[in-house]
Write a protein that holds these residues in place. Structure first.
Motif, PDB file in Angstrom:
ATOM      1  N   GLY A 121       0.819  -1.218   0.000  1.00 16.92           N
ATOM      2  CA  GLY A 121       0.000   0.000   0.000  1.00 16.92           C
ATOM      3  C   GLY A 121       0.848   1.262   0.000  1.00 16.92           C
ATOM      4  N   ILE A 122       1.935   1.255   0.761  1.00 15.44           N
ATOM      5  CA  ILE A 122       2.817   2.430   0.810  1.00 15.44           C
ATOM      6  C   ILE A 122       3.499   2.630  -0.545  1.00 15.44           C
ATOM      7  CG2 ILE A 122       4.914   3.370   1.837  1.00 15.44           C
ATOM      8  CD1 ILE A 122       4.048   1.867   4.438  1.00 15.44           C
ATOM      9  N   TYR A 123       4.041   1.541  -1.099  1.00 17.15           N
ATOM     10  CA  TYR A 123       4.695   1.663  -2.406  1.00 17.15           C
ATOM     11  C   TYR A 123       3.690   2.074  -3.478  1.00 17.15           C
ATOM     12  CZ  TYR A 123       8.912  -0.469  -0.491  1.00 17.15           C
ATOM     13  OH  TYR A 123      10.031  -0.715   0.242  1.00 17.15           O
ATOM     14  N   SER A 124       2.472   1.569  -3.382  1.00 17.21           N
ATOM     15  CA  SER A 124       1.436   1.951  -4.356  1.00 17.21           C
ATOM     16  C   SER A 124       1.123   3.442  -4.260  1.00 17.21           C
ATOM     17  CB  SER A 124       0.155   1.149  -4.120  1.00 17.21           C
ATOM     18  OG  SER A 124       0.394  -0.210  -4.291  1.00 17.21           O
ATOM     19  N   ALA A 125       1.055   3.964  -3.024  1.00 18.50           N
ATOM     20  CA  ALA A 125       0.783   5.394  -2.849  1.00 18.50           C
ATOM     21  C   ALA A 125       1.894   6.234  -3.469  1.00 18.50           C
ATOM     22  CB  ALA A 125       0.628   5.721  -1.368  1.00 18.50           C
ATOM     23  N   ILE A 126       3.134   5.813  -3.267  1.00 18.34           N
ATOM     24  CA  ILE A 126       4.267   6.561  -3.823  1.00 18.34           C
ATOM     25  C   ILE A 126       4.250   6.496  -5.352  1.00 18.34           C
ATOM     26  CG2 ILE A 126       6.789   6.608  -4.000  1.00 18.34           C
ATOM     27  CD1 ILE A 126       6.836   5.673  -1.043  1.00 18.34           C
ATOM     28  N   ILE A 127       3.994   5.318  -5.903  1.00 24.46           N
ATOM     29  CA  ILE A 127       3.988   5.159  -7.366  1.00 24.46           C
ATOM     30  C   ILE A 127       2.830   5.943  -7.988  1.00 24.46           C
ATOM     31  CG2 ILE A 127       3.596   3.462  -9.208  1.00 24.46           C
ATOM     32  CD1 ILE A 127       5.254   1.493  -7.473  1.00 24.46           C
ATOM     33  N   LEU A 128       1.637   5.875  -7.380  1.00 24.50           N
ATOM     34  CA  LEU A 128       0.497   6.621  -7.905  1.00 24.50           C
ATOM     35  C   LEU A 128       0.740   8.131  -7.840  1.00 24.50           C
ATOM     36  CD1 LEU A 128      -2.519   4.561  -6.528  1.00 24.50           C
ATOM     37  CD2 LEU A 128      -1.788   4.791  -8.912  1.00 24.50           C
ATOM     38  N   ALA A 129       1.378   8.594  -6.769  1.00 22.98           N
ATOM     39  CA  ALA A 129       1.698  10.019  -6.668  1.00 22.98           C
ATOM     40  C   ALA A 129       2.675  10.431  -7.761  1.00 22.98           C
ATOM     41  CB  ALA A 129       2.270  10.329  -5.294  1.00 22.98           C
ATOM     42  N   ALA A 130       3.667   9.588  -8.034  1.00 22.77           N
ATOM     43  CA  ALA A 130       4.635   9.903  -9.089  1.00 22.77           C
ATOM     44  C   ALA A 130       3.971   9.923 -10.460  1.00 22.77           C
ATOM     45  CB  ALA A 130       5.782   8.894  -9.068  1.00 22.77           C
ATOM     46  N   ILE A 131       3.076   8.963 -10.706  1.00 24.15           N
ATOM     47  CA  ILE A 131       2.370   8.920 -11.992  1.00 24.15           C
ATOM     48  C   ILE A 131       1.483  10.153 -12.156  1.00 24.15           C
ATOM     49  CG2 ILE A 131       0.560   7.685 -13.272  1.00 24.15           C
ATOM     50  CD1 ILE A 131       1.793   5.075 -12.165  1.00 24.15           C
ATOM     51  N   ALA A 132       0.762  10.510 -11.098  1.00 23.51           N
ATOM     52  CA  ALA A 132      -0.116  11.684 -11.174  1.00 23.51           C
ATOM     53  C   ALA A 132       0.695  12.964 -11.395  1.00 23.51           C
ATOM     54  CB  ALA A 132      -0.939  11.800  -9.893  1.00 23.51           C
ATOM     55  N   MET A 133       1.848  13.054 -10.738  1.00 21.46           N
ATOM     56  CA  MET A 133       2.699  14.237 -10.919  1.00 21.46           C
ATOM     57  C   MET A 133       3.226  14.308 -12.355  1.00 21.46           C
ATOM     58  SD  MET A 133       5.919  15.533  -8.660  1.00 21.46           S
ATOM     59  CE  MET A 133       7.154  14.474  -9.350  1.00 21.46           C
ATOM     60  N   MET A 134       3.638  13.171 -12.899  1.00 19.28           N
ATOM     61  CA  MET A 134       4.132  13.150 -14.282  1.00 19.28           C
ATOM     62  C   MET A 134       3.022  13.515 -15.263  1.00 19.28           C
ATOM     63  SD  MET A 134       7.233  12.524 -14.113  1.00 19.28           S
ATOM     64  CE  MET A 134       8.588  11.508 -13.745  1.00 19.28           C
ATOM     65  N   TYR A 135       1.809  13.005 -15.001  1.00 20.78           N
ATOM     66  CA  TYR A 135       0.680  13.345 -15.873  1.00 20.78           C
ATOM     67  C   TYR A 135       0.377  14.840 -15.797  1.00 20.78           C
ATOM     68  CZ  TYR A 135      -3.940  13.479 -17.912  1.00 20.78           C
ATOM     69  OH  TYR A 135      -5.020  13.793 -18.696  1.00 20.78           O
ATOM     70  N   GLY A 136       0.401  15.374 -14.575  1.00 18.91           N
ATOM     71  CA  GLY A 136       0.172  16.811 -14.417  1.00 18.91           C
ATOM     72  C   GLY A 136       1.208  17.644 -15.142  1.00 18.91           C
ATOM     73  N   LEU A 137       2.464  17.231 -15.029  1.00 22.95           N
ATOM     74  CA  LEU A 137       3.527  17.957 -15.738  1.00 22.95           C
ATOM     75  C   LEU A 137       3.337  17.874 -17.247  1.00 22.95           C
ATOM     76  CD1 LEU A 137       6.652  17.010 -13.610  1.00 22.95           C
ATOM     77  CD2 LEU A 137       5.663  19.294 -13.891  1.00 22.95           C
ATOM     78  N   ALA A 138       2.927  16.690 -17.734  1.00 27.18           N
ATOM     79  CA  ALA A 138       2.716  16.520 -19.180  1.00 27.18           C
ATOM     80  C   ALA A 138       1.574  17.413 -19.662  1.00 27.18           C
ATOM     81  CB  ALA A 138       2.422  15.060 -19.493  1.00 27.18           C
ATOM     82  N   VAL A 139       0.522  17.526 -18.884  1.00 26.54           N
ATOM     83  CA  VAL A 139      -0.609  18.375 -19.273  1.00 26.54           C
ATOM     84  C   VAL A 139      -0.217  19.844 -19.236  1.00 26.54           C
ATOM     85  CG1 VAL A 139      -2.897  19.158 -18.555  1.00 26.54           C
ATOM     86  CG2 VAL A 139      -2.382  16.709 -18.608  1.00 26.54           C
ATOM     87  N   MET A 140       0.469  20.270 -18.154  1.00 28.80           N
ATOM     88  CA  MET A 140       0.798  21.698 -18.005  1.00 28.80           C
ATOM     89  C   MET A 140       1.863  22.165 -18.983  1.00 28.80           C
ATOM     90  SD  MET A 140       0.526  22.371 -13.934  1.00 28.80           S
ATOM     91  CE  MET A 140       1.141  20.818 -13.322  1.00 28.80           C
ATOM     92  N   PHE A 141       2.816  21.283 -19.296  1.00 24.68           N
ATOM     93  CA  PHE A 141       3.873  21.683 -20.218  1.00 24.68           C
ATOM     94  C   PHE A 141       3.577  21.243 -21.648  1.00 24.68           C
ATOM     95  CE2 PHE A 141       6.341  21.919 -16.253  1.00 24.68           C
ATOM     96  CZ  PHE A 141       6.822  23.210 -16.390  1.00 24.68           C
ATOM     97  N   GLY A 142       2.422  20.627 -21.874  1.00 23.61           N
ATOM     98  CA  GLY A 142       2.045  20.241 -23.235  1.00 23.61           C
ATOM     99  C   GLY A 142       2.893  19.134 -23.784  1.00 23.61           C
ATOM    100  N   GLU A 143       3.321  18.214 -22.927  1.00 22.91           N
ATOM    101  CA  GLU A 143       4.129  17.022 -23.255  1.00 22.91           C
ATOM    102  C   GLU A 143       5.455  17.375 -23.726  1.00 22.91           C
ATOM    103  OE1 GLU A 143       2.171  13.740 -25.121  1.00 22.91           O
ATOM    104  OE2 GLU A 143       0.255  14.594 -24.614  1.00 22.91           O
TER     105      GLU A 143
END
Length: 143
Positions: A121-143
């Protein structure tokens, strides 16, 4: 040997090596909570600028449309996802879900609540946070 030699103070408390990933999750939960509180206060200040009219609102909104603003928002996304997923894990653990059967605490004590399910569960939380952050960066910077 004096008893004070065994006390490490804050350094010992913050040391993740002694307690493993559970201590990392403990610190990330507290830091993300404080970060989200700071963001919440800043967000209230930001949205109060709408009282200055369209010009005031657009002037303040330009602050968030910078590279630094996008990075801060990506960190906020990661903090929000980690805090949510880890909070659900902690609530389930407090409810007795996934903690295993209670046993007599013989030395060396191995707490049943710190088993592989909660570590996943802890590793899943860290991985999901990293994925969400990367997705957010991709959206804000236009990939």
């Amino acid at each position: 040997m004096a008893q004070d030699e065994h006390k490490e103070g804050i350094k010992g408390m913050a040391n993740p090596g002694r307690y493993g990933i559970e201590r990392v999750a403990y610190w990330l939960m507290r830091l993300s909570g404080l970060g989200l509180l700071a963001y919440f206060i800043g967000h209230i200040y930001e949205t109060s600028n709408i009282l200055r009219g369209r010009v005031g609102w657009n002037e303040f909104l330009e602050l968030t449309q910078t590279t630094e603003g996008h990075i801060v928002l990506a960190i906020v996304i990661a903090m929000c996802v980690f805090h949510t997923v880890n909070g659900i894990r902690v609530m389930l653990g407090h409810g007795g879900v996934g903690v295993g059967k209670p046993a007599r605490p013989d030395y060396p004590y191995d707490p049943a609540s710190q088993n592989y399910r909660h570590k996943i569960g802890i590793y899943s939380a860290i991985i999901l946070a990293a994925i969400a952050m990367m997705y957010g960066l991709a959206v804000m910077f236009g990939e």
